[in-house]
Each structure stands twice: as structure tokens, then as C-alpha cells.
Motif scaffolding. Structure first.
Motif, PDB file in Angstrom:
ATOM      1  N   LEU A  65      -3.174  72.778 -83.065  1.00  0.00           N
ATOM      2  CA  LEU A  65      -4.262  73.747 -83.279  1.00  0.00           C
ATOM      3  C   LEU A  65      -4.029  75.180 -83.303  1.00  0.00           C
ATOM      4  CD1 LEU A  65      -7.020  72.373 -80.847  1.00  0.00           C
ATOM      5  CD2 LEU A  65      -7.343  72.697 -83.525  1.00  0.00           C
TER       6      LEU A  65
ATOM      7  N   PRO B  36      -2.557  77.583 -88.086  1.00  0.00           N
ATOM      8  CA  PRO B  36      -3.475  77.470 -89.020  1.00  0.00           C
ATOM      9  C   PRO B  36      -3.029  76.973 -90.356  1.00  0.00           C
ATOM     10  CG  PRO B  36      -2.719  79.683 -88.709  1.00  0.00           C
ATOM     11  CD  PRO B  36      -2.051  79.066 -87.670  1.00  0.00           C
TER      12      PRO B  36
ATOM     13  N   PHE C 116      -4.048  73.254 -90.992  1.00  0.00           N
ATOM     14  CA  PHE C 116      -5.606  73.231 -91.216  1.00  0.00           C
ATOM     15  C   PHE C 116      -6.192  73.819 -92.633  1.00  0.00           C
ATOM     16  CE2 PHE C 116      -4.898  72.696 -86.889  1.00  0.00           C
ATOM     17  CZ  PHE C 116      -5.662  71.635 -86.610  1.00  0.00           C
TER      18      PHE C 116
ATOM     19  N   ARG D 207      -7.776  71.673 -95.920  1.00  0.00           N
ATOM     20  CA  ARG D 207      -8.844  71.943 -96.819  1.00  0.00           C
ATOM     21  C   ARG D 207      -8.548  72.081 -98.164  1.00  0.00           C
ATOM     22  NH1 ARG D 207     -12.434  76.730 -97.619  1.00  0.00           N
ATOM     23  NH2 ARG D 207     -13.243  75.909 -99.585  1.00  0.00           N
TER      24      ARG D 207
ATOM     25  N   PHE E  72      -9.809  77.737 -80.561  1.00  0.00           N
ATOM     26  CA  PHE E  72      -9.116  77.251 -81.569  1.00  0.00           C
ATOM     27  C   PHE E  72      -9.940  76.032 -82.517  1.00  0.00           C
ATOM     28  CE2 PHE E  72      -5.085  78.401 -79.444  1.00  0.00           C
ATOM     29  CZ  PHE E  72      -4.738  79.552 -80.302  1.00  0.00           C
TER      30      PHE E  72
ATOM     31  N   THR F 236     -12.487  78.202 -84.370  1.00  0.00           N
ATOM     32  CA  THR F 236     -11.931  79.035 -85.431  1.00  0.00           C
ATOM     33  C   THR F 236     -11.448  78.069 -86.677  1.00  0.00           C
ATOM     34  OG1 THR F 236     -11.259  80.818 -83.722  1.00  0.00           O
ATOM     35  CG2 THR F 236     -10.054  80.569 -86.133  1.00  0.00           C
ATOM     36  N   ARG F 237     -10.865  76.865 -86.226  1.00  0.00           N
ATOM     37  CA  ARG F 237     -10.212  76.052 -87.473  1.00  0.00           C
ATOM     38  C   ARG F 237     -11.397  75.709 -88.116  1.00  0.00           C
ATOM     39  NH1 ARG F 237      -7.203  79.027 -86.737  1.00  0.00           N
ATOM     40  NH2 ARG F 237      -5.061  78.894 -85.335  1.00  0.00           N
TER      41      ARG F 237
ATOM     42  N   GLU G 281     -13.342  78.791 -90.221  1.00  0.00           N
ATOM     43  CA  GLU G 281     -12.242  79.442 -91.483  1.00  0.00           C
ATOM     44  C   GLU G 281     -12.194  78.445 -92.425  1.00  0.00           C
ATOM     45  OE1 GLU G 281      -8.831  80.820 -89.401  1.00  0.00           O
ATOM     46  OE2 GLU G 281      -7.973  78.703 -89.195  1.00  0.00           O
ATOM     47  N   ASN G 282     -12.207  77.047 -92.266  1.00  0.00           N
ATOM     48  CA  ASN G 282     -12.138  76.188 -93.315  1.00  0.00           C
ATOM     49  C   ASN G 282     -13.289  75.516 -93.809  1.00  0.00           C
ATOM     50  OD1 ASN G 282      -8.936  76.264 -93.508  1.00  0.00           O
ATOM     51  ND2 ASN G 282      -8.954  75.788 -91.559  1.00  0.00           N
TER      52      ASN G 282
ATOM     53  N   LEU H 193     -14.811  69.544 -87.141  1.00  0.00           N
ATOM     54  CA  LEU H 193     -13.708  69.153 -86.306  1.00  0.00           C
ATOM     55  C   LEU H 193     -14.154  68.690 -85.080  1.00  0.00           C
ATOM     56  CD1 LEU H 193     -10.784  71.699 -86.394  1.00  0.00           C
ATOM     57  CD2 LEU H 193     -11.230  70.268 -84.383  1.00  0.00           C
TER      58      LEU H 193
END
Length: 267
Positions: free
Chosen positions: A150, A153, A156, A160, A184, A187-188, A191-192, A196
Motif C-alpha cells: 500500500l 503507489p 496501484f 489502473r 493509504f 488514497t489508492r 487516485e486510481n 479497494l
């Protein structure tokens, strides 16, 4: 093709330390419950069968060995997809590996942890994986990462670009850094622009103390299930992603990968 939502189940559960048979008896009960509740997939924490230990290769096996074989049986007997992990033999070394079995007990995907937790010496006992893993199940495209991954980035982002719609992250993330876990995961996801699911363990082991916090995050970064502290099952419905309907900008086309690469080469 008309794709429909899939019900995902996260099993936040405490391992029976170094007792795969007892741990997986619990996993079997949880899988039966999840199947009755209409879930298509159940996911277990990192190294659930034995408990996560970065310095132990005990119970290591080839794919199809006792632990992975029991996960396969659980999937076939409960009629549900199962995500479980085991210590995999890899030549003269070992890998921290997650396998996804379909509802017939067949292996659909396998992923070995790429980023090993060096602060606890995991890199001294295990060998890192080298590639992401994607699979399609019931019309949804999934990816797999593990715990410490995690913090990186790039993995991840790669998912994507591979078209993943939901990333499953089994973990043994300690109480002392649980705020990072929450940060995390969200955020992951945002941002993608995919779902999750973070599946954490609970309880105290000789390695550390774990406080759960399992949750499912939407592509917009919202928590849609969890977090929970107690042992139990957590459910969320995962819809096929229509990128045109997602809030916020799609930053993928605006990335400056050529520029980032030059920065890395000059550093």
C-alpha cells in the motif's frame, strides 16, 4: 454485455497462531456464512492460516500443498470465490503468496508480495514477487496487493492501467500504524478511481498487535463498508465501473510519465 454488481465479503479474523488446521476450520465456517448471505467472494487476511511472521518459513509449501489445498476445498464446498494466502516454496527460497480460487476450487490468479517489509526483516526470509496479478470474476476485473504494498503507489497505478476495477489487499497491519492504513486505502482508491478492499487481521501475536479496521473504499474515496474492530464478516456490493459517471477528474491522461522517468534517471 450487461454486467451486474458483485457482493464482496471481507473476513476480519484472528489466526490460530501456527495452526493452519484450526485457522482454516474457522475460514470454512466464515465462507459458508458468506455464501448463504449472497457473497460471491470472501477474502482472508495476510497469512491467515498461520499468522503473519516475517521471520518464519514454517508450513511453506508448493502450490497445491496442504494450506492452499484447504483453501481450494473451502471454495468448492461453499460455492464461493476465496482469496487466501500461504507461504510458497520458490526454488531455494520462499514467497508471501496470495491465491484466488473460483467457486469450483480452481486457481484463477496468484500474486506474490512485491514489497517486503524490511523493517521487520521479511526481506531476509522471503523473496519478492515481480509482477501484478489481475483476474476477472463474475464480470468484475480484480487486482491483488498485500499489506506493505500500500505504501508504493506505482503498483496501484499499474493496476489502473491494466483495467482493474477493484483491488483486494489482505494485510497484517498493526494497531500502532492504523491511521496510515486508513489513509493509504482511501488514497489508492481515489487516485486510481477503483474500489479497494482492505482485509486486516485482529488480535495479538508474538510479532505485533492488530486492531482490524477492514473496509471497502469506493472509486470516489468514500468508505462504503467498515471500518470494524471486531472479528466478523464485512459486506459491500461492487458495481462495474463506468468511468464517465465517476466524480472528479480522470488524471491518467494528464500524467507526465516521460518527465517523471527523466527525473528518476537524473536523481
Amino acid at each position: 454485455m450487461n454486467r451486474t454488481a458483485l457482493r464482496l465479503c471481507l473476513a476480519q479474523a484472528e489466526s490460530a497462531w501456527k495452526n493452519p488446521e484450526l485457522s482454516l476450520k474457522k475460514a470454512s465456517v466464515f465462507a459458508e456464512c458468506a455464501s448463504r448471505d449472497g457473497a460471491a467472494i470472501i477474502c482472508f487476511p495476510e497469512q491467515f492460516a498461520t499468522g503473519w511472521d516475517p521471520a518464519s518459513s514454517s508450513f511453506a509449501e508448493d502450490e497445491g500443498g496442504p494450506v492452499s489445498g484447504m483453501y481450494s476445498d473451502i471454495a468448492a464446498e461453499s460455492g464461493i470465490g476465496v482469496l487466501g494466502s500461504f507461504r510458497e516454496k520458490d526454488g531455494d527460497g520462499f514467497r508471501n503468496t496470495v491465491v484466488f480460487f473460483d467457486e469450483h476450487g480452481k486457481v484463477l490468479s496468484k500474486y506474490s508480495k512485491i514489497h517486503l517489509f524490511s523493517p521487520a526483516g521479511e526481506d531476509k526470509c522471503f523473496s519478492p514477487g515481480s509482477s501484478p496479478s489481475v483476474f476477472e470474476y463474475k464480470g468484475i476485473r480484480f487486482g491483488i496487493a498485500i499489506c506493505y504494498d500500500l505504501r508504493f503507489p506505482e503498483l496501484f497505478l499499474r493496476y489502473r492501467k491494466l483495467g482493474a476495477e477493484c483491488i483486494l489487499v489482505p494485510a497484517a497491519w498493526p494497531c500502532s500504524r492504523l491511521s496510515h492504513w486508513d489513509l493509504f486505502l482511501r488514497t489508492r482508491a481515489v487516485e486510481n478511481r477503483y474500489y479497494l478492499g482492505g482485509i486486516n487481521t485482529i488480535g495479538r501475536t508474538p510479532v505485533d498487535e492488530y486492531c482490524g479496521g477492514s473496509m471497502v473504499i469506493s472509486p470516489s474515496g468514500d468508505v462504503i463498508a467498515g471500518p470494524v474492530k471486531e472479528e466478523g464478516l464485512l459486506y459491500a456490493d461492487i458495481d462495474p465501473i463506468n468511468s464517465e459517471k465517476l466524480p472528479g477528474p480522470d488524471t491518467l491522461s494528464d500524467r507526465r510519465d516521460d518527465l517523471y522517468k527523466s527525473w528518476m534517471q537524473s536523481s
